[in-house]
Scaffold this motif. Structure first.
Motif, short mmCIF file in Angstrom:
data_model
loop_
_atom_site.label_atom_id
_atom_site.label_comp_id
_atom_site.label_asym_id
_atom_site.label_seq_id
_atom_site.Cartn_x
_atom_site.Cartn_y
_atom_site.Cartn_z
N GLY A 48 -3.65 2.05 9.32
CA GLY A 48 -5.02 1.55 9.16
C GLY A 48 -6.04 2.45 9.81
N VAL A 49 -5.75 2.93 11.02
CA VAL A 49 -6.65 3.87 11.69
C VAL A 49 -6.86 5.11 10.83
CG1 VAL A 49 -6.91 5.42 13.68
CG2 VAL A 49 -6.15 3.06 14.03
N LEU A 50 -5.77 5.61 10.25
CA LEU A 50 -5.86 6.80 9.40
C LEU A 50 -6.67 6.52 8.13
CD1 LEU A 50 -2.22 8.16 9.71
CD2 LEU A 50 -4.23 8.84 11.01
N ILE A 75 -10.87 2.71 15.20
CA ILE A 75 -9.98 2.35 16.31
C ILE A 75 -10.25 0.93 16.81
CG2 ILE A 75 -9.20 2.98 18.62
CD1 ILE A 75 -10.11 5.87 17.95
N VAL A 76 -11.50 0.65 17.20
CA VAL A 76 -11.82 -0.66 17.78
C VAL A 76 -11.53 -1.78 16.79
CG1 VAL A 76 -13.67 -2.14 18.67
CG2 VAL A 76 -13.52 0.24 19.41
N VAL A 87 -8.50 -4.45 17.63
CA VAL A 87 -8.89 -5.84 17.87
C VAL A 87 -8.36 -6.75 16.76
CG1 VAL A 87 -10.87 -7.42 17.98
CG2 VAL A 87 -10.93 -5.26 19.23
N ALA A 88 -8.57 -6.33 15.52
CA ALA A 88 -8.15 -7.17 14.39
C ALA A 88 -6.65 -7.40 14.38
CB ALA A 88 -8.60 -6.54 13.08
N ALA A 123 -16.93 -6.89 17.80
CA ALA A 123 -16.26 -6.04 18.79
C ALA A 123 -16.70 -4.59 18.64
CB ALA A 123 -14.74 -6.16 18.65
N ALA A 124 -16.79 -4.12 17.39
CA ALA A 124 -17.26 -2.76 17.14
C ALA A 124 -18.73 -2.61 17.53
CB ALA A 124 -17.07 -2.40 15.67
#
Length: 354
Positions: A83-85, A115-116, A120-121, A153-154
């Protein structure tokens, strides 16, 4: 939430760039465990879908709009590392080709939006699915809550970065209140899109949803009055060989339609960050984007005067470039995993152990 150049000073941007690079490196390694023959093609599609849906700004308040960030959706569908990628690929394509999000602020944007949101999710999602009943509905509900919380959060993460390296002297308290407040509203839209998408995929192919992998239960038999797990049966057709082409094709067509046609009807109001920046003076030192003269800058094709055609064509190009770039990255990661567990490497290890 695409931060332009000039919002955050150079030292802070450099630090977030190092953080983002480290997170991407860790994610490349972690994604090897998440990607297989089914999820590798899906990951490229997820990146393209996020790109397409991010073009669909929706109104959230008077004069303000929002759009999908995508971290929660990507993490639940293909795994947190992948997901980050996915989101990072989208941000890179947007920054280079469409002048959306500053290039010196790329580390800030990856940290906030990739990232955040993902961390978090996925943490919220995993916590909820452990306490909720094991069902497809629970996966959808957990997706909604996880996505909802990831957006403020972001916004809070951006506020903290601005408190450290902001280029204008503004009240951080007011910025924090405005950012979190408007992004809670945007989070509702994010949660709705995420839950609908995850729910749709879970309904037809739960085996393709990384976050729903725990739903597969072993068959139990009653032996001597007790329930015991039945031996795992060998499937007639290997799971990895089950075709996901239909899902992939439907997803790609949906992405193309959203970016090429539906995006024309998106809200033209500034998004949450743009609105807060204008209201509180954060944008006083905004710098021109280094690729502002790109043929696709501002999601339009240069020299095409028809706005609908220009925007639609830019959206289609964006989806195409993103799915190709994303798929190339994920297939490379998948191939690296295959090489790591190849028979030759296994026999070499065994020989050295002997």
């Amino acid at each position: 939430m695409h931060v332009p150049d000039g919002f955050i000073d150079a030292p802070t941007s450099a630090v977030t760039g190092v953080v983002a690079a480290a997170a991407v490196a860790v994610s490349l390694r972690g994604a090897r465990r998440e990607l297989d023959e089914r999820t590798a093609p899906l990951a490229g599609l997820v990146a393209a879908f996020i790109f397409a849906v991010q073009m669909l700004n929706f109104p959230v308040a008077a004069g303000t709009s929002g759009h999908l960030l995508g971290g929660a959706l990507a993490a639940i569908l293909v795994g947190p590392y992948t997901g980050v990628l996915c989101v990072s690929v989208v941000l890179l394509m947007q920054g280079i080709l469409f002048a959306d999000g500053g290039l010196t602020a790329l580390g800030v944007n990856i940290t906030n939006m990739a990232i955040v949101t993902t961390v978090v999710a996925y943490a919220v999602f995993r916590g909820l699915v452990k306490v909720l009943p094991r069902s497809r509905r629970s996966v959808t509900v957990a997706s909604f809550v996880a996505a909802l919380l990831s957006v403020p959060a972001a916004a809070l993460a951006f506020t903290l970065m601005y408190a450290v390296g902001g280029t204008t002297d503004v009240s951080i308290g007011k910025v924090a209140g405005a950012m979190v407040g408007v992004h809670i509203l945007i989070g509702i839209g994010e949660a709705t899109i995420t839950a609908l998408t995850v729910g749709a995929v879970v309904a037809v192919r739960p085996d393709l949803v990384y976050g729903a992998r725990d739903l597969r239960q072993r068959l139990q038999l009653r032996v001597g009055g007790d329930l015991v797990d039945a031996p795992a049966a060998e499937p007639a057709v290997p799971v990895a060989a089950r075709s996901s082409r239909k899902v992939w094709a439907v997803g790609l067509v949906t992405s193309l339609v959203l970016a090429g046609f539906v995006s024309f009807y998106a809200s033209a109001n500034p998004d949450g960050l743009e609105k807060v920046a204008a209201d509180h003076g954060i944008d006083k030192k905004t710098e021109d984007h280094s690729t502002a003269d790109s043929p696709l800058a501002d999601y339009g094709v240069k020299d095409i005067t028809d706005a609908r055609l220009s925007g639609g064509l830019a959206g289609v190009i964006g989806v195409g470039v993103t799915v190709v770039a994303g798929s190339a990255v994920f297939w490379a990661v998948r191939r690296r995993r295959t090489d790591d567990v190849s028979p030759s490497s296994t026999s070499t290890t065994a020989g050295s152990s002997a």
